[in-house]
Design an enzyme around this catalytic site. Structure first.
Site, PDB file in Angstrom:
ATOM      1  N   GLU A   1       0.853   3.881   1.586  1.00 23.72           N
ATOM      2  CA  GLU A   1       1.203   4.382   2.920  1.00 23.72           C
ATOM      3  C   GLU A   1       2.311   3.526   3.533  1.00 23.72           C
ATOM      4  O   GLU A   1       3.206   4.039   4.207  1.00 23.72           O
ATOM      5  CB  GLU A   1      -0.065   4.427   3.795  1.00 23.72           C
ATOM      6  CG  GLU A   1      -0.966   5.584   3.374  1.00 23.72           C
ATOM      7  CD  GLU A   1      -2.452   5.377   3.624  1.00 23.72           C
ATOM      8  OE1 GLU A   1      -2.829   4.489   4.399  1.00 23.72           O
ATOM      9  OE2 GLU A   1      -3.255   6.121   3.004  1.00 23.72           O
TER      10      GLU A   1
ATOM     11  N   HIS B   1       0.872  -1.184   0.000  1.00 27.05           N
ATOM     12  CA  HIS B   1       0.000   0.000   0.000  1.00 27.05           C
ATOM     13  C   HIS B   1       0.907   1.231   0.000  1.00 27.05           C
ATOM     14  O   HIS B   1       1.969   1.228   0.622  1.00 27.05           O
ATOM     15  CB  HIS B   1      -0.908  -0.015   1.239  1.00 27.05           C
ATOM     16  CG  HIS B   1      -1.950   1.059   1.181  1.00 27.05           C
ATOM     17  ND1 HIS B   1      -1.666   2.369   1.484  1.00 27.05           N
ATOM     18  CD2 HIS B   1      -3.254   1.030   0.831  1.00 27.05           C
ATOM     19  CE1 HIS B   1      -2.764   3.095   1.320  1.00 27.05           C
ATOM     20  NE2 HIS B   1      -3.738   2.309   0.926  1.00 27.05           N
TER      21      HIS B   1
ATOM     22  N   GLY C   1      -7.507   9.024  -0.312  1.00 25.50           N
ATOM     23  CA  GLY C   1      -7.897   9.880   0.801  1.00 25.50           C
ATOM     24  C   GLY C   1      -8.034  11.349   0.438  1.00 25.50           C
ATOM     25  O   GLY C   1      -8.205  12.194   1.318  1.00 25.50           O
TER      26      GLY C   1
HETATM   27  P1  PGA Z   1      -9.556   5.931   0.413  1.00 23.19           P
HETATM   28  O1  PGA Z   1      -8.360   4.881   0.648  1.00 23.19           O
HETATM   29  O2  PGA Z   1     -10.731   5.145  -0.130  1.00 23.19           O
HETATM   30  O3  PGA Z   1      -9.833   6.515   1.759  1.00 23.19           O
HETATM   31  O4  PGA Z   1      -9.064   6.914  -0.575  1.00 23.19           O
HETATM   32  C1  PGA Z   1      -8.107   3.877  -0.287  1.00 23.19           C
HETATM   33  C2  PGA Z   1      -6.875   3.101   0.115  1.00 23.19           C
HETATM   34  O5  PGA Z   1      -6.002   3.664   0.791  1.00 23.19           O
HETATM   35  O6  PGA Z   1      -6.745   1.921  -0.210  1.00 23.19           O
END
Ligand code: PGA
Length: 257
Positions: A99, A97, A175
């Site tokens: 992040e 991911h 996000g």
């Molecule tokens: P989001 O996150 O739907 O809040 O944009 C998606 C993700 O991080 O997989």
């Protein structure tokens, strides 16, 4: 080819332990009386996995995945979580991911290693790929996606590849509420499939599930799924709301009706 759509909820680190357990119960309640056509997977935090996984087994409404796992199986890795710890609880795991790429130093090499590790433990990987805003603005989306998909194609055997879910998540859309054009997403999905088809064949490429993720909400979900588009969605924020998540599951189901 009968490919089952897939909807994944990534709960990230948004809730407390109690909040996660309550959300799992609320989601099971909202799914009462509805049998999704899609596979539905929720990814709570590590500590809630045992309790939520045992509840999920009883409720029979969704499966459980981890949000990340450490790429080594065992050793002096203070603070990390091993595949052996998640294995009793999950059948899925998100890998790479954006992040985790940013915060845990996950690279494309590490992604490949983690996929292999997960496969050896019979856990299905959901590999996230996608371009940054700078790469998009510099017209380097295709180059980035090609390189990330190539890493998978070159390093995984046929069986591992077909069991790997690929989630296309433009990093700038995560996000942010900023959405890509559905045509652009469809182009990237076509590109991924073509790359796999060039290595194997079209029929094989069609068997691989490719998801879209990034700011998915009930208001925008249907434009990204079905036909030449994605085989499902990876949902962050909206998966924390049982009604919204249910609406998204229903949209995906409809797109494959
Ligand atoms: P989001 O996150 O739907 O809040 O944009 C998606 C993700 O991080 O997989």
């Amino acid at each position: 080819m009968n490919k089952k759509p897939l909807v994944v909820g990534n709960w990230k680190m948004e809730l407390s332990y109690k909040g996660e357990v309550e959300l799992a119960h609320a989601l099971a309640d909202s799914l009462k009386g509805y049998v999704p056509k899609s596979d539905v997977v929720i990814c709570p935090s590590y500590v809630a996995l045992p309790e939520i996984a045992s509840f999920a087994k009883k409720a029979g409404k969704f499966e459980v995945g981890a949000q990340h796992v450490f790429w080594e199986e065992k050793g002096a890795f203070t603070g990390q979580i091993s595949v052996n710890s998640i294995k009793p609880h999950v059948s899925w795991c998100i890998v790479g991911h954006s992040e985790a790429r940013m915060m845990a130093g996950v690279t494309d090499d590490i992604v490949v290693g983690t996929v292999k590790l997960l496969k050896s433990h019979n856990i299905a990987p959901i590999v996230c790929i996608g371009e940054t805003r700078e790469e998009r603005e510099g017209d380097r989306t295709v180059e980035k996606i090609r390189a990330q998909v190539d890493m998978l194609i070159q390093n995984l055997d046929r069986t591992s590849l077909v069991q790997t879910v690929i989630a296309y998540e433009p990093i700038w859309a995560i996000g942010s509420g900023v959405l890509p054009e559905p045509d652009d997403v469809a182009q990237v999905i076509l590109l991924i499939r073509k790359q796999i088809a060039d290595r194997y064949d079209q029929a094989f490429a069609e068997r691989i599930r490719i998801l879209y993720g990034g700011s998915v909400k009930p208001e925008n979900d249907s434009q990204y799924v079905g036909g030449p588009n994605a085989d499902g969605l990876l949902v962050g924020g909206a998966s924390l709301h049982p009604q919204k998540f249910l609406d998204i599951i229903k949209s995906v189901d409809e797109a494959f009706a």
